[in-house]
Scaffold this motif. Structure first.
Motif, mmCIF file in Angstrom:
data_model
loop_
_atom_site.group_PDB
_atom_site.id
_atom_site.type_symbol
_atom_site.label_atom_id
_atom_site.label_comp_id
_atom_site.label_asym_id
_atom_site.label_seq_id
_atom_site.Cartn_x
_atom_site.Cartn_y
_atom_site.Cartn_z
ATOM 1 N N LYS A 1 0.834 -1.212 0.000
ATOM 2 C CA LYS A 1 0.000 0.000 0.000
ATOM 3 C C LYS A 1 0.865 1.257 0.000
ATOM 4 O O LYS A 1 0.533 2.249 -0.651
ATOM 5 C CB LYS A 1 -0.938 0.012 1.214
ATOM 6 C CG LYS A 1 -2.064 -1.000 1.127
ATOM 7 C CD LYS A 1 -3.244 -0.627 2.014
ATOM 8 C CE LYS A 1 -2.844 -0.538 3.460
ATOM 9 N NZ LYS A 1 -4.010 -0.258 4.343
ATOM 10 N N GLU B 1 0.942 4.377 -2.793
ATOM 11 C CA GLU B 1 0.846 5.813 -2.490
ATOM 12 C C GLU B 1 2.043 6.578 -3.048
ATOM 13 O O GLU B 1 1.890 7.670 -3.596
ATOM 14 C CB GLU B 1 0.738 6.022 -0.969
ATOM 15 C CG GLU B 1 -0.563 5.532 -0.366
ATOM 16 C CD GLU B 1 -1.786 6.142 -1.045
ATOM 17 O OE1 GLU B 1 -1.793 7.377 -1.253
ATOM 18 O OE2 GLU B 1 -2.705 5.390 -1.377
ATOM 19 N N LYS C 1 1.616 6.976 -6.806
ATOM 20 C CA LYS C 1 0.632 8.010 -7.148
ATOM 21 C C LYS C 1 1.221 9.406 -6.967
ATOM 22 O O LYS C 1 1.007 10.296 -7.800
ATOM 23 C CB LYS C 1 -0.624 7.851 -6.280
ATOM 24 C CG LYS C 1 -1.463 6.640 -6.648
ATOM 25 C CD LYS C 1 -2.695 6.537 -5.757
ATOM 26 C CE LYS C 1 -3.565 5.366 -6.169
ATOM 27 N NZ LYS C 1 -4.763 5.235 -5.295
ATOM 28 N N ARG D 1 3.647 10.065 -9.800
ATOM 29 C CA ARG D 1 2.939 10.372 -11.042
ATOM 30 C C ARG D 1 2.465 11.828 -11.051
ATOM 31 O O ARG D 1 2.626 12.531 -12.046
ATOM 32 C CB ARG D 1 1.734 9.435 -11.201
ATOM 33 C CG ARG D 1 0.912 9.683 -12.464
ATOM 34 C CD ARG D 1 -0.281 8.752 -12.554
ATOM 35 N NE ARG D 1 -1.225 8.954 -11.464
ATOM 36 C CZ ARG D 1 -2.324 8.220 -11.305
ATOM 37 N NH1 ARG D 1 -2.589 7.234 -12.130
ATOM 38 N NH2 ARG D 1 -3.160 8.464 -10.295
ATOM 39 N N GLU D 2 1.926 12.286 -9.929
ATOM 40 C CA GLU D 2 1.431 13.659 -9.858
ATOM 41 C C GLU D 2 2.583 14.666 -9.955
ATOM 42 O O GLU D 2 2.481 15.672 -10.664
ATOM 43 C CB GLU D 2 0.652 13.865 -8.556
ATOM 44 C CG GLU D 2 -0.059 15.211 -8.502
ATOM 45 C CD GLU D 2 -1.126 15.255 -7.421
ATOM 46 O OE1 GLU D 2 -1.418 16.365 -6.941
ATOM 47 O OE2 GLU D 2 -1.660 14.194 -7.059
ATOM 48 N N GLN E 1 -3.393 15.158 -16.051
ATOM 49 C CA GLN E 1 -4.139 14.414 -15.038
ATOM 50 C C GLN E 1 -5.365 13.723 -15.639
ATOM 51 O O GLN E 1 -5.754 12.635 -15.216
ATOM 52 C CB GLN E 1 -4.594 15.349 -13.914
ATOM 53 C CG GLN E 1 -3.485 15.826 -12.989
ATOM 54 C CD GLN E 1 -2.991 14.732 -12.060
ATOM 55 O OE1 GLN E 1 -2.148 13.916 -12.442
ATOM 56 N NE2 GLN E 1 -3.514 14.700 -10.847
ATOM 57 N N ASN F 1 -5.043 10.163 -16.738
ATOM 58 C CA ASN F 1 -4.784 9.124 -15.734
ATOM 59 C C ASN F 1 -5.861 8.046 -15.745
ATOM 60 O O ASN F 1 -7.016 8.307 -16.081
ATOM 61 C CB ASN F 1 -4.741 9.729 -14.324
ATOM 62 C CG ASN F 1 -3.483 10.530 -14.088
ATOM 63 O OD1 ASN F 1 -2.521 10.422 -14.831
ATOM 64 N ND2 ASN F 1 -3.487 11.322 -13.028
ATOM 65 N N SER F 2 -5.465 6.861 -15.358
ATOM 66 C CA SER F 2 -6.420 5.788 -15.101
ATOM 67 C C SER F 2 -6.127 5.258 -13.704
ATOM 68 O O SER F 2 -5.107 5.585 -13.107
ATOM 69 C CB SER F 2 -6.259 4.661 -16.132
ATOM 70 O OG SER F 2 -5.045 3.961 -15.926
ATOM 71 N N ASP F 3 -7.031 4.438 -13.182
ATOM 72 C CA ASP F 3 -6.844 3.918 -11.835
ATOM 73 C C ASP F 3 -5.634 2.993 -11.736
ATOM 74 O O ASP F 3 -5.129 2.741 -10.651
ATOM 75 C CB ASP F 3 -8.097 3.154 -11.383
ATOM 76 C CG ASP F 3 -9.280 4.087 -11.180
ATOM 77 O OD1 ASP F 3 -9.042 5.281 -10.941
ATOM 78 O OD2 ASP F 3 -10.425 3.620 -11.264
ATOM 79 N N ALA F 4 -5.190 2.481 -12.877
ATOM 80 C CA ALA F 4 -4.119 1.481 -12.843
ATOM 81 C C ALA F 4 -2.783 1.963 -13.387
ATOM 82 O O ALA F 4 -1.759 1.331 -13.142
ATOM 83 C CB ALA F 4 -4.558 0.242 -13.625
ATOM 84 N N ASN F 5 -2.750 3.085 -14.119
ATOM 85 C CA ASN F 5 -1.494 3.412 -14.816
ATOM 86 C C ASN F 5 -0.358 3.835 -13.897
ATOM 87 O O ASN F 5 0.792 3.860 -14.314
ATOM 88 C CB ASN F 5 -1.707 4.465 -15.919
ATOM 89 C CG ASN F 5 -2.094 5.824 -15.388
ATOM 90 O OD1 ASN F 5 -2.136 6.053 -14.178
ATOM 91 N ND2 ASN F 5 -2.393 6.743 -16.281
ATOM 92 N N LYS G 1 0.692 2.009 -11.712
ATOM 93 C CA LYS G 1 1.410 0.752 -11.520
ATOM 94 C C LYS G 1 2.468 0.522 -12.603
ATOM 95 O O LYS G 1 3.219 -0.442 -12.543
ATOM 96 C CB LYS G 1 0.428 -0.410 -11.493
ATOM 97 C CG LYS G 1 -0.499 -0.380 -10.283
ATOM 98 C CD LYS G 1 -1.451 -1.549 -10.263
ATOM 99 C CE LYS G 1 -2.363 -1.502 -9.042
ATOM 100 N NZ LYS G 1 -3.323 -2.617 -9.015
#
Length: 247
Positions: free
Chosen positions: A63, A67, A70, A73-74, A112, A115-119, A121
Motif C-alpha cells: 500500500k 501511495e 501516485k 505520477r502527480e 491528469q 490518468n487511469s486507476d491502474a497506470n 502501476k
C-alpha cells in the motif's frame, strides 16, 4: 519576464520564469525523496519476505508503494507542465506574456485527465518492487504454487538444484555476490563481470551482446542493468542455511 495571475481576492500577483524554474528544481528534489522512499519500502518488504513475517505487514508495504507511485505520477505531471510552459513561452516569444500560473494549471490538468486507476502501476520502481517480491518468494520457496509455476510433481531436490543454478553468473561461472539484472532480457550477471564486458566492447566501438547462450540482445547498455536484490538475498539465505547444516 513575469506572468500575471489574479487571486480570488481580486489582487494581482506575478509569477516569473525564475519562479517557475525554482519550483521546477524543488519538484525534482521531491521526486528524489520519493524515489529514496520507494527504495526503502522495497527493502523493508524484502526483509519481511525473507524473515517470513506475517502477510499483513507485507501488504502494508504494498500500500505504501501504491501511495508513493501516485505521488510520483502527480509530481511528474507538475514537472512536465512547468517545463512545457517554460519551453512554450521561450519558443513562441509572444508579445504579451501569458498568465504563467494558469498555463501551468491547464497543462497539468490535461495530463491528469489522461490518468487511469491502474497506470500508476507502470511506475518503474513499482514494477521492480512487485517483480523482486515475486522472485524472492520463488527463490526461497515461500507460498510456492506448483501448479502455476509448472513444478507440480517435480522432485524437490531438482527444484533446489535449479535455484542454485540460477545463482551462477553466465560470464564467470561462479556464484554471484552482487547480481544485476538486464531489464531488456531478464538475465542476471555478476555486476563487476558484466560492467567490465560492456566497457571493453564499447572501448572497441562494438556493441555488447547478452552473454547468455541463445539470446540475441545485441546492444546492451549500462542503463539496462538494475540491482537484483531478490537474487542477492536468496544467495545469502542459501549460503547461511548451508553453513548451518555443515556445523
Amino acid at each position: 519576464m513575469p506572468g500575471r495571475s489574479s487571486t480570488s481576492s481580486g489582487s494581482t500577483c506575478y509569477i516569473s520564469f525564475s519562479g517557475l524554474e525554482s519550483a521546477l528544481s524543488s519538484l525534482k528534489n521531491f521526486q528524489y525523496c520519493i524515489s529514496s522512499g520507494m527504495d526503502t519500502v522495497s527493502s523493508v518488504a524484502l526483509d519481511l519476505v525473507e524473515t517470513q513475517t506475517q502477510v499483513s505487514s507485507e501488504y502494508s508495504m504494498d500500500k505504501a508503494m501504491v501511495e508513493f507511485s501516485k505521488m510520483d505520477r502527480e509530481l511528474s505531471h507538475y514537472v512536465k507542465a512547468i517545463q512545457s510552459t517554460i519551453n512554450h513561452v521561450k519558443e513562441d516569444r509572444p508579445e504579451k506574456v501569458p498568465d504563467l500560473k494558469l498555463l501551468v494549471e491547464k497543462k497539468f490538468l490535461a495530463l491528469q485527465d489522461k490518468n487511469s486507476d491502474a497506470n500508476f502501476k507502470e511506475n518503474e520502481k513499482f514494477v521492480q518492487f512487485k517483480q523482486q517480491l515475486r522472485e524472492l518468494k520463488k527463490q526461497l520457496g515461500i507460498h510456492a504454487d506448483r501448479e502455476n509455476d509448472g513444478t507440480e510433481g517435480v522432485d524437490k531436490d531438482m527444484i533446489v538444484t535449479q535455484r542454485q543454478t540460477n545463482f551462477i553468473c553466465p560470464i564467470t561461472q561462479l556464484e554471484m555476490k552482487k547480481p544485476v539484472k538486464n531489464k531488456m532480457c531478464g538475465h542476471t550477471y555478476e555486476e563487476e563481470a558484466i560492467v567490465r564486458m560492456i566497457e571493453s566492447k564499447h572501448k572497441r566501438k562494438k556493441k555488447a551482446c547478452c552473454p547468455k547462450i541463445g539470446y540475441s540482445h545485441t546492444d546492451m547498455r549500462m542503463s539496462d542493468l538494475i540491482p537484483d536484490e531478490a537474487l542477492r538475498r536468496a544467495v545469502e539465505s542459501h549460503n547461511k542455511k548451508k553453513k548451518r547444516h555443515s556445523e
